[in-house]
Design an enzyme around this catalytic site. Sequence first.
Site, short mmCIF file in Angstrom:
data_model
loop_
_atom_site.label_atom_id
_atom_site.label_comp_id
_atom_site.label_asym_id
_atom_site.label_seq_id
_atom_site.Cartn_x
_atom_site.Cartn_y
_atom_site.Cartn_z
N GLN A 106 54.15 53.57 15.63
CA GLN A 106 54.23 53.27 17.07
C GLN A 106 54.74 54.52 17.77
OE1 GLN A 106 57.30 50.70 15.29
NE2 GLN A 106 57.79 50.29 17.43
N ASP B 204 44.50 50.09 64.65
CA ASP B 204 44.59 48.65 64.48
C ASP B 204 45.45 48.17 65.65
OD1 ASP B 204 44.66 46.07 63.41
OD2 ASP B 204 46.51 46.51 62.31
N LEU B 205 45.29 46.91 66.00
CA LEU B 205 45.99 46.44 67.20
C LEU B 205 47.35 45.83 66.83
CD1 LEU B 205 45.38 46.30 70.18
CD2 LEU B 205 44.13 44.18 69.79
N ASP B 206 47.22 44.80 66.01
CA ASP B 206 48.39 44.02 65.69
C ASP B 206 49.34 44.75 64.77
OD1 ASP B 206 49.38 41.76 66.44
OD2 ASP B 206 48.19 40.46 65.13
N ARG C 279 50.61 38.39 56.96
CA ARG C 279 50.39 39.68 57.64
C ARG C 279 49.08 40.32 57.18
NH1 ARG C 279 53.76 43.61 60.01
NH2 ARG C 279 55.63 42.38 59.72
N VAL D 237 46.23 39.14 57.04
CA VAL D 237 45.33 38.23 56.31
C VAL D 237 44.44 37.52 57.33
CG1 VAL D 237 45.35 36.17 54.86
CG2 VAL D 237 47.03 37.95 54.49
N SER E 178 40.14 46.39 65.21
CA SER E 178 40.93 45.21 64.89
C SER E 178 40.01 44.08 64.43
CB SER E 178 41.71 44.77 66.14
OG SER E 178 42.06 43.42 66.02
C1 BGC Z 1 58.54 47.26 15.01
C2 BGC Z 1 59.86 47.31 15.71
C3 BGC Z 1 60.14 45.98 16.34
C4 BGC Z 1 60.04 44.86 15.34
C5 BGC Z 1 60.20 43.50 15.95
C6 BGC Z 1 58.53 46.11 14.04
O1 BGC Z 1 57.29 46.00 13.44
O2 BGC Z 1 58.28 48.44 14.33
O3 BGC Z 1 59.85 48.34 16.67
O4 BGC Z 1 61.38 45.99 16.92
O5 BGC Z 1 58.78 44.91 14.72
O6 BGC Z 1 59.17 43.21 16.85
#
Ligand code: BGC
Length: 963
Positions: free
Chosen positions: A593, A753-755, A789, A791, A856
């Site tokens: 990740q 625009d007016l309003d 507003r 709309v 407007s």
């Molecule tokens: C992730 C973590 C996460 C945990 C719980 C893991 O697979 O790597 O970052 O906090 O899952 O969701």
Amino acid sequence: MDTKDSFRHFIYTDWILIENQFDPSQLQVRETIFTIGNGYVGTRGSFEESYPHALPATFIQGIYDDVPVVYTELANCPDWLQLTITIEGERFRLDQGEILAYDRQLDLRQGILHRAVRWRSPSNQTIDINFTRFASLADPHVLGQRCQLKAIDFDGIVEIQASVNGYPENQGFNHWEGLDQGKIDQGFWLQSRTRNSRIEIGLAAKISLSGTQALCQVNTTPGYPTWSASFYLKAQNLVTVDKIVTVFTSQDVKSPVLAAKNKLTQLPDYSTLLKENEATWQQVWQDSDIVIEGDSTAAFAVRYNLFQLLIAAPRHNDQVSIPAKTLSGFGYHGHIFWDTEIFILPFFIFTQPTLARNLLSYRYHTLPGARRKATHYGYTGAMFAWESAVTGDEVTPRWSLPRDFYGEDVRIWCRDREIHISADIAYAVWHYWQATEDDQWMQQQGAEIILDTAIFWQSRVEFNTQSQCYEIRGVIGADEYHELVHNNSFTNRMVQWHLEKAVLIYDWLQDNFPEQASQLASKLQITPTDINKWRDIIHKIYFPIHENDELIEQFAGFFQLKDINLTEYEPRQRSMQMILGVEGINKWQVLKQPDVLMLLYLMRQSGDFPYNQNTLTANWDYYAPRTDITYGSSLAPSIHAILAADLGKSKLAYQHFLQAALVDLEDKRGNTQDGIHGASAGGIWQTVVFGFGGIKIRNNQPVAHPHLPPNWTRLKFKLHWRGQWHEFDLYPTPPQVPHPVVSSPQIQGTIFDLDGVLTDTAEYHYQAWQRLADEEGIPFNRQANEALRGVSRRASLMLIIGNRRYSDAEIEEMMERKNQYYVELIKNISSQDLLPGAVSLLDQLRQAQIKIAIGSGSKNARTVIERLGIADKVDAIADGYSVQKPKPAPDLFLFAAQQLGLAPSLCVVFEDATAGIAAGLAAGMWTVGLGPGERVGAAHVVLPNLAGIKWVDIRAKLTRYSR
Ligand code: BGC
Ligand code: BGC
């Protein structure tokens, strides 16, 4: 019904998830998806009558019990749903007989789950059975269930048993011992206790039956109290059974059974409870909803994710928090991770700040556990648990045990090394405070969290005398594929950031709450020497950024690992960790990740080091292709989506967004049966608001820089920032119409625009709508009027009537009636109603020989212009009769420019509404927005109003812009 899209028998409407076929292979996944709850209790979508291999579960916030290996887990609580229906001696169950029709619906507006089944028994009796259930958001201790039966083609004996099952299991492990149970009028109660944590639970249930005469009785089989009724069901007759259950635990009250019984006697009937629940949900959605137009899958999926967060967030308890799998499954045993603070919390901070505070207070209450953890590892201060439960002590399992006989146990190092969580929590505390200015909470709880974890860092860093740097060795960063690394950039910079804030908080406390400051300093034993030490660490912590290319090394030595080309492993259905092995993967440059990118994301909101566009580009290009985005962590796609949106990679951003938004609805990772991916759900909110809405905090307020995905025609949401609601109603800027880019704008015409720009007829519109609403008996007031507003008349009326039913003819009549009232009212308009600065600006324009038009959408524009006495100052009028399509379409302004005989790029539009600015931009014109940034921030120039405005200044600003 606005049926729009489907996935394996799913239909998504605006608010309702419909499953129109039962697929046993999806049983456990769908149990997760159809979870309902109210922040106190969560109940999986298991069938009332049960099914082989079902995983029914009801979890209550904070009800943990001891268990081997993973220490403690959320205990599956007594099952309040059980209904056994027997038709002429045959039990209703979907694995037998024949399913003639099936329809399950989760209504997100009110948190209600319905299921309608037409079933033919093995001996050919056909019956319609409808089930409904909800956990009341109006009263957390109240659960409601209804079952309706209608015989289709037979008359016969039907028996129904409504029970509470006191022997629920956590996948084979029973946490409960029965204490007592008994009968009450038309119902029963049950008292149980968890085996080790000794938390008591009390449930009481009452059942009512209507539509027939029946023989009812209650029996109290130990641990399984049951109400049953036997009756003769005649073909086409409808019988209704309502079961209302109340539940308390010894964490809420001293005597849970008594509380449950008492509450039960005080409750109104099922329908009234349902109404109260609906009204509470309505309030919640008013603040937390996100409207997306042009993409029905996204519109539903986003709401679905928000719903799952809302039903998991404790509303009345600040001693608990949201587990990684919410209250919807057994995965991760109900443990709480950084998922809550970093991924989920922003949604609450900006839309339900009191719930955000509850979640953060949980960390305050678990400081004692965090201190024990620090001490255990030989450090000072508070070291938060990677996985946390009731006490804050570390509950990450030490070992992961293999399923096969000869597999090796795997040591899980997160408990020892994934220490960034302490900085993540400080980050969340700080951002909650920034958004809410909740000084009271900060001085009572937040400061202690930030400071005691700062003390931990002070003891955790090591000074390397050779390099003269502070180092943090032996960690796991956000990327868990690398289990023993030194100087992880994410961790090091988060710690530095944390210490920077700790110094600020310490000073702030001393300046503003000196008494509290000295109490805290003595409790935590903080001295000026410590603060100096923090400053020293801030200056000297190791941070490996390559000087020339802005590439940040994930940790010391990362670039020396074996490189990888992930495309060579495609197609795959497994994580890279499964392919390369837990040990093996450490040797490769592959990420589970975002890690460096995660850091850039977290620093993005405040624009802090090392976030900037160049760094982002360099690191994206390096790390994104090396990230296991499909099967690594479900936390990744939303973060990649936001960063891709920042980088203008809108197609990719949208792909990642969908991957996250549908992670559970489409079981993208194959593990939805374990529970909802809570972090991903929170990441979705951030993707939509921060990514696509492009919200950044600038000059102390949220400002939008939208990058809407291709099909989205509108994105609307609210943010609560420093005591005020900011509404964002964003439209796409059509890419095919480029902004005018000339070195010096040649402006020859203006379109007003007016309003809201030259005059304010909003008051008259309001009075006319109010009169109409009063006549119709529809609640309406000035506050509700704010939403109207800019709309159109029809759309305004639709907003006012909500879901009340009117025929087309009635709607036409009401629009006409409102207009009559308005026309009557504007007869009183005079030059007094011109807004400050309007006449002066029109005169300056005349002098500068700039043409003037009115653009407007109002059909009464001409009358208003006459009455304001400015008819002789304008050269052209485009009004509600001029074109078909209203703003944000560019048509009206293009028409006005045509009337002036000018090319669009020579015109500047003055507007006060979001849709008006969008229309001006779409027309390829210059735009001046009047009003707050969140409304008109997309304009080239933003001014509060026209008062004191000089044409030469506006011209100069536009010139600067165009360079
Ligand atoms: C992730 C973590 C996460 C945990 C719980 C893991 O697979 O790597 O970052 O906090 O899952 O969701
Ligand atoms: C997660 C860790 C977690 C561990 C034990 C792993 O799958 O990635 O974050 O601590 O499981 O629950």
